[in-house]
Design a protein around this motif. Structure first.
Motif, PDB file in Angstrom:
ATOM      1  N   GLN A   1       0.821  -1.219   0.000  1.00  0.00           N
ATOM      2  CA  GLN A   1       0.000   0.000   0.000  1.00  0.00           C
ATOM      3  C   GLN A   1       0.853   1.268   0.000  1.00  0.00           C
ATOM      4  O   GLN A   1       0.415   2.320  -0.489  1.00  0.00           O
ATOM      5  CB  GLN A   1      -0.944   0.001   1.212  1.00  0.00           C
ATOM      6  N   PHE A   2       2.080   1.187   0.518  1.00  0.00           N
ATOM      7  CA  PHE A   2       2.995   2.325   0.491  1.00  0.00           C
ATOM      8  C   PHE A   2       3.947   2.242  -0.705  1.00  0.00           C
ATOM      9  O   PHE A   2       4.274   3.261  -1.326  1.00  0.00           O
ATOM     10  CB  PHE A   2       3.824   2.386   1.778  1.00  0.00           C
ATOM     11  N   TYR A   3       4.378   1.041  -0.993  1.00  0.00           N
ATOM     12  CA  TYR A   3       5.383   0.838  -2.044  1.00  0.00           C
ATOM     13  C   TYR A   3       4.841   1.236  -3.415  1.00  0.00           C
ATOM     14  O   TYR A   3       5.535   1.906  -4.198  1.00  0.00           O
ATOM     15  CB  TYR A   3       5.812  -0.623  -2.051  1.00  0.00           C
TER      16      TYR A   3
ATOM     17  N   TYR B   1      11.971  -6.340  -4.627  1.00  0.00           N
ATOM     18  CA  TYR B   1      10.672  -6.424  -3.930  1.00  0.00           C
ATOM     19  C   TYR B   1      10.027  -7.792  -4.166  1.00  0.00           C
ATOM     20  O   TYR B   1       9.439  -8.380  -3.254  1.00  0.00           O
ATOM     21  CB  TYR B   1       9.749  -5.309  -4.424  1.00  0.00           C
ATOM     22  N   ALA B   2      10.148  -8.290  -5.407  1.00  0.00           N
ATOM     23  CA  ALA B   2       9.607  -9.624  -5.705  1.00  0.00           C
ATOM     24  C   ALA B   2      10.330 -10.695  -4.885  1.00  0.00           C
ATOM     25  O   ALA B   2       9.707 -11.645  -4.397  1.00  0.00           O
ATOM     26  CB  ALA B   2       9.742  -9.912  -7.192  1.00  0.00           C
ATOM     27  N   LYS B   3      11.645 -10.553  -4.744  1.00  0.00           N
ATOM     28  CA  LYS B   3      12.408 -11.520  -3.941  1.00  0.00           C
ATOM     29  C   LYS B   3      11.931 -11.530  -2.491  1.00  0.00           C
ATOM     30  O   LYS B   3      11.868 -12.580  -1.851  1.00  0.00           O
ATOM     31  CB  LYS B   3      13.899 -11.163  -3.981  1.00  0.00           C
TER      32      LYS B   3
ATOM     33  N   ARG C   1       0.154 -13.037  -4.917  1.00  0.00           N
ATOM     34  CA  ARG C   1      -0.453 -12.826  -6.241  1.00  0.00           C
ATOM     35  C   ARG C   1      -0.671 -11.335  -6.495  1.00  0.00           C
ATOM     36  O   ARG C   1      -0.371 -10.837  -7.588  1.00  0.00           O
ATOM     37  CB  ARG C   1      -1.785 -13.581  -6.324  1.00  0.00           C
ATOM     38  N   LEU C   2      -1.181 -10.615  -5.497  1.00  0.00           N
ATOM     39  CA  LEU C   2      -1.381  -9.175  -5.651  1.00  0.00           C
ATOM     40  C   LEU C   2      -0.058  -8.453  -5.881  1.00  0.00           C
ATOM     41  O   LEU C   2       0.027  -7.519  -6.683  1.00  0.00           O
ATOM     42  CB  LEU C   2      -2.072  -8.609  -4.409  1.00  0.00           C
TER      43      LEU C   2
ATOM     44  N   GLU D   1       1.083  -6.357  -9.283  1.00  0.00           N
ATOM     45  CA  GLU D   1       1.441  -4.939  -9.197  1.00  0.00           C
ATOM     46  C   GLU D   1       2.860  -4.706  -9.707  1.00  0.00           C
ATOM     47  O   GLU D   1       3.134  -3.679 -10.351  1.00  0.00           O
ATOM     48  CB  GLU D   1       1.310  -4.469  -7.750  1.00  0.00           C
ATOM     49  N   ILE D   2       3.748  -5.636  -9.436  1.00  0.00           N
ATOM     50  CA  ILE D   2       5.131  -5.520  -9.942  1.00  0.00           C
ATOM     51  C   ILE D   2       5.138  -5.476 -11.461  1.00  0.00           C
ATOM     52  O   ILE D   2       5.853  -4.680 -12.076  1.00  0.00           O
ATOM     53  CB  ILE D   2       5.991  -6.689  -9.409  1.00  0.00           C
TER      54      ILE D   2
END
Length: 491
Positions: free
Chosen positions: A144-146, A170-172, A189-190, A194-195
């Motif tokens: 929500q912040f990223y 971030y994915a890692k 999944r979300l 988003e990535i």
């Protein structure tokens, strides 16, 4: 709060300053109560000690996870202030997001595509972010912040390579987690969806290996179609830098017992050819070789269905046609598949071999195929004919060379020894052509005999059945029965 009420000094930290400010605002500890109120003190600390630093801003923003605190901090403008501080510092120093990820490099032991078949080298490693900083990572923030922070950074034209590097980190942290770690599949999944939306579309900002890894997780986590298609398109745009393992994408939910998603490979190839500008032939050659090695790799899979293999083989044939390659690699993959799937019938093997064009195979491959017992007889004969044509063309060219006019001059004329040697070679090749023609005649007779034998067996079987029933044909049998009935009526 108790310390402040009893006149003691409050120890503010980046982690507690926002919750204290929210509580002070809620309890009315404002200017109307006292000029040295708790809200003013907390806001002063926030402005002078928190948003001035990268680590402090991240720590304070992380402390607003509680929905109640988040809503109050949003009203006070503290959340936006932290985000703006983080974005400004990242624009001033992009290395706060991490170093850009470079493409993987093969070491001396990996010959890449020069070998006959692709064998991934265990020593080849992806670029690892060995650079470490004492600063906190942006990836510690919740989605929500990223998400809004990265979105604003993209709008501010921050380098896409830094953005991509941070998105992968971030994915890692939030997606590539082990099952025992506390993170639900829904949140993963979300995160991966988003990535993909935030990931820049620039070619080469992430290696194919990392894009493929994210695509695999998107498939396993059953992310939406647009997410998977986005990763497929990015891989397709730089397919000429991919490896075989990058294209081994698992099927979603292990559909029909299939291990690999061949349709995904087809879509990736489509993206590559749609984006090909026609100037660089090298890219076509590399991709054609890549698909060929992929076909050979999956041919060893005992669970690979016939239709899926044929689909991949057709892709390889099409890619080879664009690169002007022979179909020797496709033939070798078919040979491996037939060896691994010995239960296939003659018609099924013919269906698999139908993708081959013998005229686009080398003479050596045709000669091998003509003697290959795993191939259907009809295909073996076709390869034998193709080999015969290759030999005839070679003989014709040699004859033209020998029959050509010799130039005058001692330095330019051919010696008798050379002529004798060429004639001997021609005779040798001519005898080989004759042998091949004989083999073709023998094989053709065998095929004709096998078909005639099958027809004779069918005729003999039905003839024997009719004789046992007392008639030669169904018509005669019906007539005999009718005559017998008439005699009985006359009596």
């Amino acid at each position: 709060m108790v310390k402040f009420c009893y006149g003691f000094k409050v120890n503010f930290t980046p982690e507690n300053v926002i919750p204290i400010a929210c509580l002070a605002c809620y309890m009315g500890m404002t200017d109307s109560h006292s000029p040295h109120n708790l809200l003013n003190q907390s806001l002063y600390f926030f402005e002078h000690k928190v948003i001035t630093g990268w680590n402090e801003s991240l720590s304070s923003l992380t402390a607003t996870k509680n929905p109640v605190i988040f809503q109050q901090a949003k009203k006070l403008g503290l959340v936006d202030a932290c985000m703006d501080s983080i974005i400004k510092k990242a624009l001033d120093n992009p290395l706060l997001l991490g170093k850009p990820i470079k493409n993987h490099v093969l070491d001396d032991g990996d010959q890449g595509y020069n070998g006959h078949f692709h064998k991934p080298n265990a020593k080849s490693q992806l670029f690892v972010l060995e650079w470490k900083s004492k600063d906190l990572s942006l990836t510690t923030l919740d989605l929500q912040f990223y998400k809004p922070i990265i979105h604003k950074m993209i709008k501010c034209k921050l380098g896409s390579n830094y953005i991509a590097s941070n998105l992968y980190q971030y994915a890692k942290r939030w997606v590539f987690l082990e099952p025992q770690e506390t993170n639900s599949s829904n949140s993963k999944r979300l995160a991966i969806e988003e990535i993909e939306r935030l990931l820049p579309n620039d070619r080469g900002i992430l290696p194919c290996a990392l894009l493929s890894k994210m695509l695999r997780y998107a498939t396993v986590l059953e992310a939406n179609v647009s997410c998977r298609e986005g990763f497929e398109a990015r891989i397709g745009r730089q397919l000429d830098s991919a490896t075989v393992s990058d294209l081994l994408i698992p099927t979603q939910g292990y559909v029909n017992g299939e291990k690999y998603d061949t349709e995904c490979v087809r879509r990736i190839l489509k993206h590559f050819y749609n984006g090909f500008d026609g100037h660089d032939q090298t890219g076509l050659d590399i991709v054609a070789a890549l698909v060929e090695y992929l076909l050979h790799e999956v041919a060893n899979d005992n669970e690979l269905r016939k239709d899926s293999f044929i689909s991949l083989a057709e892709m390889s044939v099409a890619a080879s046609a664009g690169a002007r390659r022979t179909l020797d690699g496709v033939y070798e993959a078919i040979d491996v598949y037939l060896n691994k799937h010995k239960h296939l019938t003659e018609s099924e093997r013919e269906e698999i071999c139908a993708v081959l064009d013998c005229n686009k195979m080398s003479p050596e491959a045709c000669e091998h195929g003509a003697q290959n017992e795993r191939l259907p007889v009809r295909v073996a004969v076709q390869m034998l004919f193709a080999r015969q044509l290759h030999l005839r063309e070679t003989v014709a060219k040699e004859v033209v060379v020998v029959a050509g006019p010799e130039e005058d001059g001692s330095g330019k004329s051919k010696s008798r020894e050379d002529d004798e040697e060429v004639k001997w070679e021609l005779e040798k090749m001519n005898s080989k052509v004759v042998e091949l023609e004989k083999e073709c005649v023998v094989m053709r007779k065998k095929i004709e005999k096998s078909y005639l034998k099958k027809e004779k067996l069918n005729v003999d079987f039905w003839g024997e059945m009719k004789r046992k029933l007392g008639c030669i044909s169904s018509l005669n049998c019906h007539v005999k029965k009718k005559k017998k009935m008439m005699k009985l009526d006359a009596r």
